[in-house]
Design a protein around this motif. Structure first.
Motif, PDB file in Angstrom:
ATOM      1  N   TYR A  94       0.827  -1.200   0.000  1.00 22.35           N
ATOM      2  CA  TYR A  94       0.000   0.000   0.000  1.00 22.35           C
ATOM      3  C   TYR A  94       0.866   1.257   0.000  1.00 22.35           C
ATOM      4  CZ  TYR A  94       0.979  -0.512   5.020  1.00 22.35           C
ATOM      5  OH  TYR A  94       1.588  -0.680   6.225  1.00 22.35           O
ATOM      6  N   PRO A  95       0.319   2.347  -0.561  1.00 28.82           N
ATOM      7  CA  PRO A  95       1.055   3.605  -0.538  1.00 28.82           C
ATOM      8  C   PRO A  95       1.033   4.175   0.874  1.00 28.82           C
ATOM      9  CG  PRO A  95      -1.047   3.876  -1.662  1.00 28.82           C
ATOM     10  CD  PRO A  95      -0.915   2.433  -1.305  1.00 28.82           C
ATOM     11  N   GLY A  96       2.131   4.800   1.243  1.00 23.75           N
ATOM     12  CA  GLY A  96       2.232   5.428   2.552  1.00 23.75           C
ATOM     13  C   GLY A  96       3.243   4.716   3.434  1.00 23.75           C
ATOM     14  N   PRO A  97       3.501   5.314   4.595  1.00 21.76           N
ATOM     15  CA  PRO A  97       4.459   4.699   5.524  1.00 21.76           C
ATOM     16  C   PRO A  97       3.871   3.439   6.148  1.00 21.76           C
ATOM     17  CG  PRO A  97       3.445   6.635   6.510  1.00 21.76           C
ATOM     18  CD  PRO A  97       2.961   6.575   5.087  1.00 21.76           C
ATOM     19  N   ALA A  98       4.734   2.619   6.688  1.00 20.54           N
ATOM     20  CA  ALA A  98       4.308   1.370   7.320  1.00 20.54           C
ATOM     21  C   ALA A  98       3.396   1.665   8.503  1.00 20.54           C
ATOM     22  CB  ALA A  98       5.527   0.578   7.771  1.00 20.54           C
ATOM     23  N   ARG A  99       2.309   0.919   8.593  1.00 22.96           N
ATOM     24  CA  ARG A  99       1.360   1.096   9.702  1.00 22.96           C
ATOM     25  C   ARG A  99       1.929   0.522  10.997  1.00 22.96           C
ATOM     26  NH1 ARG A  99      -2.857  -1.107   5.578  1.00 22.96           N
ATOM     27  NH2 ARG A  99      -3.210   0.790   4.390  1.00 22.96           N
ATOM     28  N   LEU A 100       2.730  -0.523  10.873  1.00 24.00           N
ATOM     29  CA  LEU A 100       3.451  -1.110  11.998  1.00 24.00           C
ATOM     30  C   LEU A 100       4.932  -0.864  11.746  1.00 24.00           C
ATOM     31  CD1 LEU A 100       1.459  -4.462  12.183  1.00 24.00           C
ATOM     32  CD2 LEU A 100       1.257  -2.498  13.704  1.00 24.00           C
ATOM     33  N   PRO A 101       5.770  -0.959  12.752  1.00 24.56           N
ATOM     34  CA  PRO A 101       7.196  -0.687  12.519  1.00 24.56           C
ATOM     35  C   PRO A 101       7.775  -1.546  11.396  1.00 24.56           C
ATOM     36  CG  PRO A 101       6.751  -0.905  14.865  1.00 24.56           C
ATOM     37  CD  PRO A 101       5.488  -1.297  14.146  1.00 24.56           C
ATOM     38  N   ALA A 102       8.473  -0.889  10.476  1.00 25.91           N
ATOM     39  CA  ALA A 102       9.105  -1.594   9.359  1.00 25.91           C
ATOM     40  C   ALA A 102      10.376  -2.274   9.841  1.00 25.91           C
ATOM     41  CB  ALA A 102       9.422  -0.615   8.240  1.00 25.91           C
ATOM     42  N   ASP A 103      10.624  -3.466   9.324  1.00 28.63           N
ATOM     43  CA  ASP A 103      11.859  -4.171   9.650  1.00 28.63           C
ATOM     44  C   ASP A 103      13.037  -3.571   8.896  1.00 28.63           C
ATOM     45  OD1 ASP A 103      10.751  -6.308  11.377  1.00 28.63           O
ATOM     46  OD2 ASP A 103       9.682  -6.863   9.556  1.00 28.63           O
ATOM     47  N   ALA A 104      12.768  -3.050   7.703  1.00 29.18           N
ATOM     48  CA  ALA A 104      13.811  -2.406   6.899  1.00 29.18           C
ATOM     49  C   ALA A 104      13.169  -1.276   6.099  1.00 29.18           C
ATOM     50  CB  ALA A 104      14.465  -3.403   5.955  1.00 29.18           C
ATOM     51  N   THR A 105      13.840  -0.138   6.080  1.00 24.66           N
ATOM     52  CA  THR A 105      13.380   1.006   5.306  1.00 24.66           C
ATOM     53  C   THR A 105      14.439   1.325   4.268  1.00 24.66           C
ATOM     54  OG1 THR A 105      12.151   1.887   7.190  1.00 24.66           O
ATOM     55  CG2 THR A 105      12.660   3.427   5.398  1.00 24.66           C
ATOM     56  N   PHE A 106      14.016   1.354   3.007  1.00 25.47           N
ATOM     57  CA  PHE A 106      14.913   1.629   1.893  1.00 25.47           C
ATOM     58  C   PHE A 106      14.628   3.034   1.383  1.00 25.47           C
ATOM     59  CE2 PHE A 106      14.372  -2.859   2.236  1.00 25.47           C
ATOM     60  CZ  PHE A 106      15.606  -3.397   1.921  1.00 25.47           C
ATOM     61  N   THR A 107      15.654   3.856   1.291  1.00 28.42           N
ATOM     62  CA  THR A 107      15.542   5.184   0.715  1.00 28.42           C
ATOM     63  C   THR A 107      16.252   5.127  -0.626  1.00 28.42           C
ATOM     64  OG1 THR A 107      15.532   6.146   2.932  1.00 28.42           O
ATOM     65  CG2 THR A 107      15.975   7.647   1.090  1.00 28.42           C
ATOM     66  N   ILE A 108      15.459   5.187  -1.706  1.00 28.76           N
ATOM     67  CA  ILE A 108      15.969   4.884  -3.039  1.00 28.76           C
ATOM     68  C   ILE A 108      15.523   5.956  -4.033  1.00 28.76           C
ATOM     69  CG2 ILE A 108      16.013   3.141  -4.858  1.00 28.76           C
ATOM     70  CD1 ILE A 108      14.943   1.122  -2.852  1.00 28.76           C
ATOM     71  N   PRO A 109      16.458   6.516  -4.801  1.00 25.03           N
ATOM     72  CA  PRO A 109      16.040   7.391  -5.903  1.00 25.03           C
ATOM     73  C   PRO A 109      15.209   6.585  -6.905  1.00 25.03           C
ATOM     74  CG  PRO A 109      18.383   7.633  -5.461  1.00 25.03           C
ATOM     75  CD  PRO A 109      17.910   6.457  -4.656  1.00 25.03           C
ATOM     76  N   GLU A 110      14.217   7.230  -7.501  1.00 25.75           N
ATOM     77  CA  GLU A 110      13.301   6.503  -8.394  1.00 25.75           C
ATOM     78  C   GLU A 110      14.003   5.767  -9.534  1.00 25.75           C
ATOM     79  OE1 GLU A 110       8.932   6.939 -10.280  1.00 25.75           O
ATOM     80  OE2 GLU A 110      10.218   8.696 -10.459  1.00 25.75           O
ATOM     81  N   PRO A 111      14.982   6.378 -10.221  1.00 26.23           N
ATOM     82  CA  PRO A 111      15.629   5.619 -11.311  1.00 26.23           C
ATOM     83  C   PRO A 111      16.338   4.353 -10.812  1.00 26.23           C
ATOM     84  CG  PRO A 111      16.196   7.952 -11.442  1.00 26.23           C
ATOM     85  CD  PRO A 111      15.451   7.747 -10.164  1.00 26.23           C
ATOM     86  N   VAL A 112      16.931   4.435  -9.624  1.00 26.43           N
ATOM     87  CA  VAL A 112      17.614   3.265  -9.054  1.00 26.43           C
ATOM     88  C   VAL A 112      16.578   2.209  -8.681  1.00 26.43           C
ATOM     89  CG1 VAL A 112      19.052   2.452  -7.136  1.00 26.43           C
ATOM     90  CG2 VAL A 112      19.572   4.638  -8.253  1.00 26.43           C
ATOM     91  N   PHE A 113      15.457   2.635  -8.094  1.00 26.14           N
ATOM     92  CA  PHE A 113      14.388   1.689  -7.760  1.00 26.14           C
ATOM     93  C   PHE A 113      13.926   0.932  -8.998  1.00 26.14           C
ATOM     94  CE2 PHE A 113       9.883   0.677  -7.765  1.00 26.14           C
ATOM     95  CZ  PHE A 113       9.834  -0.241  -6.730  1.00 26.14           C
ATOM     96  N   MET A 114      13.723   1.669 -10.089  1.00 26.72           N
ATOM     97  CA  MET A 114      13.246   1.033 -11.319  1.00 26.72           C
ATOM     98  C   MET A 114      14.243  -0.005 -11.817  1.00 26.72           C
ATOM     99  SD  MET A 114      10.261   2.043 -11.813  1.00 26.72           S
ATOM    100  CE  MET A 114      10.072   1.218 -13.381  1.00 26.72           C
ATOM    101  N   GLU A 115      15.515   0.321 -11.775  1.00 24.90           N
ATOM    102  CA  GLU A 115      16.529  -0.640 -12.227  1.00 24.90           C
ATOM    103  C   GLU A 115      16.574  -1.860 -11.321  1.00 24.90           C
ATOM    104  OE1 GLU A 115      20.337   0.810 -13.445  1.00 24.90           O
ATOM    105  OE2 GLU A 115      19.471   2.688 -14.158  1.00 24.90           O
ATOM    106  N   LEU A 116      16.431  -1.643 -10.018  1.00 24.56           N
ATOM    107  CA  LEU A 116      16.422  -2.772  -9.080  1.00 24.56           C
ATOM    108  C   LEU A 116      15.190  -3.646  -9.297  1.00 24.56           C
ATOM    109  CD1 LEU A 116      17.512  -0.956  -5.802  1.00 24.56           C
ATOM    110  CD2 LEU A 116      18.875  -2.573  -7.123  1.00 24.56           C
ATOM    111  N   ALA A 117      14.025  -3.030  -9.402  1.00 26.83           N
ATOM    112  CA  ALA A 117      12.776  -3.784  -9.545  1.00 26.83           C
ATOM    113  C   ALA A 117      12.740  -4.572 -10.845  1.00 26.83           C
ATOM    114  CB  ALA A 117      11.582  -2.835  -9.478  1.00 26.83           C
ATOM    115  N   LEU A 118      13.329  -4.009 -11.892  1.00 26.86           N
ATOM    116  CA  LEU A 118      13.302  -4.685 -13.188  1.00 26.86           C
ATOM    117  C   LEU A 118      14.489  -5.614 -13.390  1.00 26.86           C
ATOM    118  CD1 LEU A 118      12.053  -1.670 -15.301  1.00 26.86           C
ATOM    119  CD2 LEU A 118      10.729  -3.631 -14.496  1.00 26.86           C
ATOM    120  N   GLY A 119      15.320  -5.761 -12.356  1.00 28.73           N
ATOM    121  CA  GLY A 119      16.437  -6.700 -12.420  1.00 28.73           C
ATOM    122  C   GLY A 119      17.608  -6.229 -13.256  1.00 28.73           C
ATOM    123  N   LYS A 120      17.698  -4.942 -13.506  1.00 31.90           N
ATOM    124  CA  LYS A 120      18.783  -4.412 -14.336  1.00 31.90           C
ATOM    125  C   LYS A 120      19.997  -4.001 -13.513  1.00 31.90           C
ATOM    126  CE  LYS A 120      15.697  -2.760 -17.927  1.00 31.90           C
ATOM    127  NZ  LYS A 120      15.210  -1.606 -18.674  1.00 31.90           N
TER     128      LYS A 120
END
Length: 154
Positions: A94-120
């Motif tokens: 879901y969009p938004g911050p974690a409702r319960l404490p997150a085990d890991a929080t990733f701060t990622i620039p959008e272009p890097v996220f896209m490359e990671l998500a698409l396996g590039k």
């Protein structure tokens, strides 16, 4: 509803197949975001991952047992926050911050996220190169990588 993304055939194929099957109404529009990213590529990918989690949620919760928070940035500012909760109930994305404490929080620039998500891009190399930051349990990034790989096969 879907923008054509030439370098992401998986998303295009899903959108067109759902439209032809009359399932386009199952997709919910992206939540409006402060920096105008409601139509961003990362939101489209995370919405698609959300449908994957709805299909495979119970199995993923048993395997992963983690809450991830993704802070996707643009121009150095958090533009979008998404949560992948694979610890509680049947799992949820879901969009938004974690409702319960997150085990890991990733701060990622959008272009890097896209490359990671698409396996590039290799997540370990990207993290060690300082392309994104992780707070919390850093090693859980391997589980997030596995989710992206399984989603790509879905």
């Amino acid at each position: 509803m879907w923008r054509r993304l030439d370098h992401q055939p998986k998303i295009k194929a899903r959108a067109s197949s759902q439209a032809t099957q009359g399932k386009a109404s199952a997709r919910q529009p992206a939540m409006a975001h402060p920096l105008g990213l409601s139509e961003s590529q990362s939101c489209l990918v995370l919405e698609d991952i959300s449908h994957y989690v709805k299909e495979m949620g119970a199995q993923l919760v048993r395997k992963v047992n983690t809450v991830f928070q993704l802070d996707i940035t643009r121009d150095g500012k958090i533009a979008v926050q998404w949560t992948i909760d694979l610890k509680n109930g049947p799992g949820d994305v879901y969009p938004g911050p974690a409702r319960l404490p997150a085990d890991a929080t990733f701060t990622i620039p959008e272009p890097v996220f896209m490359e990671l998500a698409l396996g590039k891009m290799n997540p370990q190399k990207a993290f060690l190169a300082g392309k994104f930051k992780v707070s919390g349990k850093v090693l859980l990034g391997q589980k997030l990588e596995r989710i992206f790989k399984d989603w790509a096969k879905f």
